[in-house]
Design a protein around this motif. Sequence first.
Motif, mmCIF file in Angstrom:
data_model
loop_
_atom_site.group_PDB
_atom_site.id
_atom_site.type_symbol
_atom_site.label_atom_id
_atom_site.label_comp_id
_atom_site.label_asym_id
_atom_site.label_seq_id
_atom_site.Cartn_x
_atom_site.Cartn_y
_atom_site.Cartn_z
ATOM 1 N N LYS A 15 30.984 41.960 42.496
ATOM 2 C CA LYS A 15 31.279 43.347 42.898
ATOM 3 C C LYS A 15 32.676 43.773 42.445
ATOM 4 C CE LYS A 15 27.625 44.208 43.898
ATOM 5 N NZ LYS A 15 26.838 45.283 43.354
ATOM 6 N N GLY A 16 33.657 42.856 42.527
ATOM 7 C CA GLY A 16 35.009 43.167 42.056
ATOM 8 C C GLY A 16 35.019 43.429 40.561
ATOM 9 N N THR A 17 34.333 42.539 39.807
ATOM 10 C CA THR A 17 34.242 42.685 38.349
ATOM 11 C C THR A 17 33.526 43.979 37.980
ATOM 12 O OG1 THR A 17 34.158 40.283 38.138
ATOM 13 C CG2 THR A 17 33.395 41.533 36.252
ATOM 14 N N GLY A 18 32.387 44.226 38.656
ATOM 15 C CA GLY A 18 31.596 45.435 38.384
ATOM 16 C C GLY A 18 32.354 46.705 38.735
ATOM 17 N N GLY A 19 33.146 46.642 39.815
ATOM 18 C CA GLY A 19 33.930 47.806 40.248
ATOM 19 C C GLY A 19 35.016 48.170 39.240
ATOM 20 N N LEU A 20 35.706 47.150 38.707
ATOM 21 C CA LEU A 20 36.756 47.398 37.696
ATOM 22 C C LEU A 20 36.160 47.975 36.414
ATOM 23 C CD1 LEU A 20 39.171 44.337 37.998
ATOM 24 C CD2 LEU A 20 39.703 46.717 38.476
ATOM 25 N N ALA A 25 42.144 36.018 31.414
ATOM 26 C CA ALA A 25 43.032 35.678 32.545
ATOM 27 C C ALA A 25 43.571 36.947 33.207
ATOM 28 C CB ALA A 25 44.181 34.809 32.061
ATOM 29 N N THR A 26 43.877 37.978 32.404
ATOM 30 C CA THR A 26 44.401 39.252 32.938
ATOM 31 C C THR A 26 43.342 39.982 33.748
ATOM 32 O OG1 THR A 26 45.774 39.412 30.953
ATOM 33 C CG2 THR A 26 45.579 41.412 32.296
ATOM 34 N N THR A 27 42.113 40.093 33.190
ATOM 35 C CA THR A 27 41.036 40.826 33.909
ATOM 36 C C THR A 27 40.656 40.072 35.187
ATOM 37 O OG1 THR A 27 39.309 39.746 32.580
ATOM 38 C CG2 THR A 27 40.078 41.904 31.834
ATOM 39 N N GLN A 28 40.666 38.735 35.144
ATOM 40 C CA GLN A 28 40.311 37.960 36.339
ATOM 41 C C GLN A 28 41.406 38.036 37.393
ATOM 42 O OE1 GLN A 28 37.159 38.132 35.514
ATOM 43 N NE2 GLN A 28 36.918 36.365 36.829
ATOM 44 N N PHE A 29 42.674 38.131 36.953
ATOM 45 C CA PHE A 29 43.773 38.302 37.899
ATOM 46 C C PHE A 29 43.626 39.652 38.610
ATOM 47 C CE2 PHE A 29 48.081 39.875 38.918
ATOM 48 C CZ PHE A 29 48.455 38.896 39.837
ATOM 49 N N ALA A 30 43.297 40.705 37.832
ATOM 50 C CA ALA A 30 43.086 42.043 38.417
ATOM 51 C C ALA A 30 41.921 42.012 39.403
ATOM 52 C CB ALA A 30 42.819 43.065 37.310
ATOM 53 N N THR A 31 40.833 41.294 39.020
ATOM 54 C CA THR A 31 39.659 41.150 39.904
ATOM 55 C C THR A 31 40.046 40.448 41.193
ATOM 56 O OG1 THR A 31 38.274 40.958 37.931
ATOM 57 C CG2 THR A 31 37.263 40.317 40.009
ATOM 58 N N LEU A 32 40.890 39.414 41.073
ATOM 59 C CA LEU A 32 41.342 38.639 42.239
ATOM 60 C C LEU A 32 42.169 39.516 43.179
ATOM 61 C CD1 LEU A 32 41.152 35.731 43.317
ATOM 62 C CD2 LEU A 32 43.302 35.248 42.158
ATOM 63 N N VAL A 33 43.046 40.349 42.613
ATOM 64 C CA VAL A 33 43.885 41.258 43.425
ATOM 65 C C VAL A 33 42.991 42.243 44.188
ATOM 66 C CG1 VAL A 33 45.605 43.122 43.303
ATOM 67 C CG2 VAL A 33 45.939 41.030 41.968
ATOM 68 N N ILE A 34 42.025 42.827 43.483
ATOM 69 C CA ILE A 34 41.068 43.773 44.103
ATOM 70 C C ILE A 34 40.307 43.075 45.233
ATOM 71 C CG2 ILE A 34 38.862 45.004 43.676
ATOM 72 C CD1 ILE A 34 40.956 46.629 42.434
ATOM 73 N N PHE A 35 39.808 41.859 44.931
ATOM 74 C CA PHE A 35 39.042 41.076 45.904
ATOM 75 C C PHE A 35 39.872 40.787 47.160
ATOM 76 C CE2 PHE A 35 38.446 36.521 47.151
ATOM 77 C CZ PHE A 35 37.320 36.699 47.929
ATOM 78 N N LEU A 36 41.124 40.342 46.971
ATOM 79 C CA LEU A 36 41.995 40.031 48.117
ATOM 80 C C LEU A 36 42.312 41.279 48.937
ATOM 81 C CD1 LEU A 36 44.432 37.474 46.429
ATOM 82 C CD2 LEU A 36 42.616 36.970 48.085
ATOM 83 N N SER A 64 35.057 32.468 46.898
ATOM 84 C CA SER A 64 34.890 33.532 45.893
ATOM 85 C C SER A 64 36.112 33.611 44.989
ATOM 86 C CB SER A 64 34.665 34.887 46.568
ATOM 87 O OG SER A 64 33.355 34.969 47.059
ATOM 88 N N GLY A 65 37.304 33.432 45.584
ATOM 89 C CA GLY A 65 38.538 33.440 44.791
ATOM 90 C C GLY A 65 38.536 32.311 43.769
ATOM 91 N N GLY A 66 38.020 31.148 44.161
ATOM 92 C CA GLY A 66 37.920 30.001 43.239
ATOM 93 C C GLY A 66 36.987 30.298 42.075
ATOM 94 N N LEU A 67 35.877 30.963 42.380
ATOM 95 C CA LEU A 67 34.913 31.325 41.330
ATOM 96 C C LEU A 67 35.522 32.341 40.356
ATOM 97 C CD1 LEU A 67 32.031 31.018 40.220
ATOM 98 C CD2 LEU A 67 31.293 32.798 41.805
ATOM 99 N N ILE A 68 36.231 33.347 40.905
ATOM 100 C CA ILE A 68 36.906 34.358 40.068
ATOM 101 C C ILE A 68 37.927 33.671 39.150
ATOM 102 C CG2 ILE A 68 38.521 36.326 40.117
ATOM 103 C CD1 ILE A 68 37.037 37.190 42.771
ATOM 104 N N ALA A 69 38.683 32.721 39.716
ATOM 105 C CA ALA A 69 39.694 31.998 38.929
ATOM 106 C C ALA A 69 39.044 31.140 37.848
ATOM 107 C CB ALA A 69 40.551 31.132 39.849
ATOM 108 N N ALA A 70 37.936 30.462 38.197
ATOM 109 C CA ALA A 70 37.240 29.594 37.225
ATOM 110 C C ALA A 70 36.736 30.396 36.031
ATOM 111 C CB ALA A 70 36.078 28.874 37.906
ATOM 112 N N GLN A 71 36.345 31.655 36.281
ATOM 113 C CA GLN A 71 35.811 32.476 35.194
ATOM 114 C C GLN A 71 36.882 32.966 34.222
ATOM 115 O OE1 GLN A 71 33.570 34.991 37.822
ATOM 116 N NE2 GLN A 71 31.657 34.285 36.934
ATOM 117 N N ALA A 72 38.140 32.714 34.534
ATOM 118 C CA ALA A 72 39.224 33.034 33.590
ATOM 119 C C ALA A 72 39.108 32.178 32.330
ATOM 120 C CB ALA A 72 40.578 32.811 34.256
ATOM 121 N N LEU A 73 38.317 31.082 32.405
ATOM 122 C CA LEU A 73 38.129 30.202 31.245
ATOM 123 C C LEU A 73 37.126 30.770 30.243
ATOM 124 C CD1 LEU A 73 37.910 26.828 33.218
ATOM 125 C CD2 LEU A 73 39.849 27.612 31.850
#
Length: 477
Positions: free
Chosen positions: A106-111, A131-142, A359-368
């Motif tokens: 949902k965070g990724t889709g929202g951005l 890494a930048t898009t996933q960091f933005a997703t993580l901020v939105i999620f938090l 969920s934060g761990g999954l968002i971070a893992a997808q930075a790869l």
Amino acid sequence: MAETQNNSKKMMWTTLAMMAFSTVWGFGNVVNGYVYFDGTKVIFSWIIMFLLYFVPYALMVGELGATFKNSEGGVSSWVNATLGAKWAYYAGWTYWACHIVYISSKGTGGLRALSWGIFGNTDWYDKLPTATTQFATLVIFLFFCWVASRGIPVLKTLATIAGTSMFVMSILFIIMMFAAPAINPHATYYSINFNWKNFIPNFNIKYLTSLSILVFAVGGCEKISPYVNKVKDPSKNFPKAMMALAIMVMVSAILGTFAMAMMFNPKVVNNNLNEYISNGAYMAFDQLGKYYHVGGLFMYIYSWCNIIGQFSTLVLSIDAPLRMLLGSKEAKDFIPKKLLKLNKNGAYINGIWMIVILSGGLIAAQALLPDAQSVMAQLVKLNSTTMPLRYLWVFAAYIALRKQQEKFETSYQMTKNQFLAYLAGCWCFLVTAACCILGIYSPDPLTLILNIVTPIILVALGLILPAIKKHQEGKLN
């Protein structure tokens, strides 16, 4: 007289069918079907999926809903009544665990929707380092985890408005696309070849490992189970509503596929799979605007509906499944006490922290992953293999119900024949399980690892929590 008066307050079967349709169906399902199944070749798969899976599934939900009409907890309540409290905890856990992946998407889709809604494309967004898009997703999620911890009630209304408008947009897209050639005959349209081979899929590994997309698309009608007994004469009218639902979804899927086929060449789609998975719906509305000489108007409307929908659903998906899990009767018996802690706003604060970690761990893992489009494509696939796991409990509860049907009274049965009832329950269970297992496969090694590791971690955690609880009780004793 009282019976007649009571009956007059009950809803018509047509109302229930429309409610169920807007709950189950969305334009994204049409796009995903078209993209993953080689254009019009998806039509054969849609028809088979509706007739052999969706119809029995919906009728089983009707029987469970009618039997346990006073149960508020949905699937967990059905499992509790038919299989017992421990299995009900596992059903509640599965429902919650499936949402861990959903929350990440949902965070990724929202951005992505935000990029379309502001800039009219995602060119700049897709070129950013992952890494930048996933960091933005993580901020939105938090941020939205914090919103969920504040217990803000207005989001439910926002989600309903956005959901309704998205549903209306899906129907309008089909109508307007079929009207477009009459209004703008000189625009570029692809002609649909009605040759038999253009409708029969290639039964290869790609086909089999994508079937979970269709199972995910047609699932979720258990949400309407509380309304079974609110229909006039449920034993006659509920199956009518479910048949109407199946027909509406099937017609919408087929007409939507034809509408997409007039816009997009399947060969081009296949060569740019991640782009169409990520942006297909926006591109379709953008193209529709060009046919009607209104530029990107439809795409902007769709984007902003989606922005509200994605972000409000994100908060609801953090809050609602957690409340269902931790607020259930089984929670105090199987879940450690610390997780049941409520803050001053009535939110399960430690439960929200558990979501932050997973969920934060999954968002971070997808930075790869290589880029933002591949993240979106990976989330669609991961959702399609994890979310349908919760449907397994519907079929398990149904088989258990029929095994002990003399214990329960019901106003509606799918069939009086026990063999047919068992066959339907076992068939739908096996189809769901097989599609989820096959859906794990991916030619991309990182996606394959995430598809395997994510369910294992979530299942292991579901098994560990009761053990921790037992250990804590042992210490107390």
